[in-house]
Scaffold this active site. Structure first.
Site, PDB file in Angstrom:
ATOM      1  CB  THR A   1      -1.093  -0.365   1.077  1.00 40.59           C
ATOM      2  OG1 THR A   1      -1.740  -0.874   0.971  1.00 40.59           O
ATOM      3  CG2 THR A   1      -1.959   1.931   1.606  1.00 40.59           C
TER       4      THR A   1
ATOM      5  N   GLY B   1      -5.793  -4.995   6.334  1.00 45.15           N
ATOM      6  CA  GLY B   1      -6.897  -3.918   6.190  1.00 45.15           C
ATOM      7  C   GLY B   1      -8.134  -4.379   7.676  1.00 45.15           C
TER       8      GLY B   1
ATOM      9  CB  THR C   1       0.655   0.171   5.435  1.00 40.58           C
ATOM     10  OG1 THR C   1       0.678  -1.342   4.145  1.00 40.58           O
ATOM     11  CG2 THR C   1       1.981   0.336   6.376  1.00 40.58           C
TER      12      THR C   1
ATOM     13  NE  ARG D   1      -9.394  -6.842   1.944  1.00 43.62           N
ATOM     14  CZ  ARG D   1      -7.930  -5.875   2.356  1.00 43.62           C
ATOM     15  NH1 ARG D   1      -7.876  -5.500   1.065  1.00 43.62           N
ATOM     16  NH2 ARG D   1      -7.760  -6.552   3.376  1.00 43.62           N
TER      17      ARG D   1
ATOM     18  N   GLY E   1     -10.951  -3.291   1.911  1.00 40.48           N
ATOM     19  CA  GLY E   1      -9.671  -3.191   3.043  1.00 40.48           C
ATOM     20  C   GLY E   1      -9.725  -1.852   4.074  1.00 40.48           C
TER      21      GLY E   1
HETATM   22  N1  ASP Z   1      -4.327  -1.831   3.966  1.00 45.42           N
HETATM   23  C1  ASP Z   1      -4.176  -2.854   2.783  1.00 45.42           C
HETATM   24  C2  ASP Z   1      -5.636  -3.077   2.491  1.00 45.42           C
HETATM   25  O1  ASP Z   1      -6.319  -4.366   3.921  1.00 45.42           O
HETATM   26  C3  ASP Z   1      -2.986  -3.405   2.504  1.00 45.42           C
HETATM   27  C4  ASP Z   1      -1.723  -3.026   2.781  1.00 45.42           C
HETATM   28  O2  ASP Z   1      -1.878  -2.200   3.260  1.00 45.42           O
HETATM   29  O3  ASP Z   1      -0.866  -3.661   2.144  1.00 45.42           O
HETATM   30  O4  ASP Z   1      -6.326  -3.371   1.566  1.00 45.42           O
END
Ligand code: ASP
Length: 313
Positions: A180, A234, A231, A208, A210
């Site tokens: 992210t 999620g 990040t 989905r 997040g």
């Molecule tokens: N937080 C992001 C999600 O769950 C993924 C990430 O930060 O890597 O989509």
């Protein structure tokens, strides 16, 4: 007034032994370019909002990071992207989720904020809005990366889903590594803003969503308190309402930025196995970059001459 820009490019089990020196340099270079793009806006007396957009676009255009061009593959083999942005001046916010082929989802989130009466647009409706806004679209090939394709191929026939940067050996898929991108900034007027953009998780169920496009979970900004971009896993950041919780600790418990972030990242998220991290600034230009896992691609630059780009603990 102190100018500050901070960026992240994901967090998780990012270990030096898994990295080549060349790759490490490329990640750091990507973070540096994003910092410079954001800082250039602040230096020309620009707004924090425009600085976080500029920094995010650089990271979305870089195939190394799981957002925009480098987005991971979903269960259907497509790329579904989420992004959000928030302006601490007036709490205005915009977000998109589940969008395909939009080159820079963060620009689309900003357009939702600035040119619509809504906060979140999803899927086809968001894409139609992007066309009206004349935002750039790209063919599927633009979003193709060999590494992420292999990562997806290894698990596409299973019900597993994986966080970005995970090794492709199936028994390692849940060694949580996240991807992210995000940026937070404080400008010369004492305004703060936050932006976050992601491709989500490899082999995620289509549809989905997040924490990234959810205001208060993955992104939050309020001049009275802080601007935060998260990040990590999620689902847990949603349950923790992570970004807003930092703001609440500052507003109601009168804690400072660092201590509030530390409480959320290293106590509250840890208590529910919520691996990941976040970056934050306040309206005095103070900053913190915290994570509860092995590494987070991250960088910060201030008008006091401080500049740092780091990956590991
Ligand atoms: N937080 C992001 C999600 O769950 C993924 C990430 O930060 O890597 O989509």
């Amino acid at each position: 007034m102190k100018l500050t820009i901070a960026v992240h490019g994901g967090a998780g089990t990012i270990l030096k032994q898994d990295m080549t020196p060349e790759l490490e340099q490329s990640y750091k270079q990507g973070l540096r370019e994003a910092l410079l793009a954001g800082y250039a806006v602040l230096e020309k007396n620009g707004f924090a909002m425009d600085a976080v957009i500029a920094a995010s676009v650089v990271l979305e255009d870089n195939i190394l990071f799981n957002a925009g061009r480098g987005s991971v593959f979903t269960k259907r083999g497509s790329h579904e992207m989420d992004a959000s942005i928030m302006n601490g001046i007036n709490l205005s916010a915009g977000a998109v989720c589940g969008v395909h082929n939009v080159r820079n989802p963060i620009k689309l989130a900003a357009a939702v904020m600035q040119h619509s009466d809504h906060v979140i647009l999803s899927g086809d409706g968001a894409e139609e809005f992007a066309r009206k806004e004349n935002l750039q679209f790209e063919q599927d090939e633009y979003f193709f990366s060999e590494f992420r394709y292999d990562q997806w191929k290894a698990i596409r026939d299973t019900d597993e889903y994986a966080l970005d940067h995970s090794g492709i050996e199936t028994d390692k898929l849940f060694e949580n590594k996240f991807g992210t991108i995000g940026a937070v900034a404080c400008d010369m007027y004492g305004n703060i803003a936050a932006a976050t953009s992601t491709g989500g998780m490899t082999n995620k169920n289509y549809g989905r969503i997040g924490d990234t496009p959810l205001i208060g979970c993955g992104t939050y900004a309020n001049n009275k308190t802080c601007a935060i971009s998260c990040t990590g896993h999620g689902e847990l950041f949603i349950k923790a309402v992570a970004a807003y919780d930092v703001s609440c600790l500052m507003e109601y418990a009168h804690m400072n930025l660092h201590d509030s972030m530390n409480k959320v990242v290293n106590e509250k998220l840890v208590a529910i196995n919520g691996e990941g991290g976040m970056i934050g600034v306040d309206a005095q230009g103070n900053f913190a970059l915290l994570f509860n896992c092995d590494g987070m691609y991250r960088g910060v630059k201030t008008s006091e001459g401080f500049e740092e780009v780091k990956i590991y603990r």
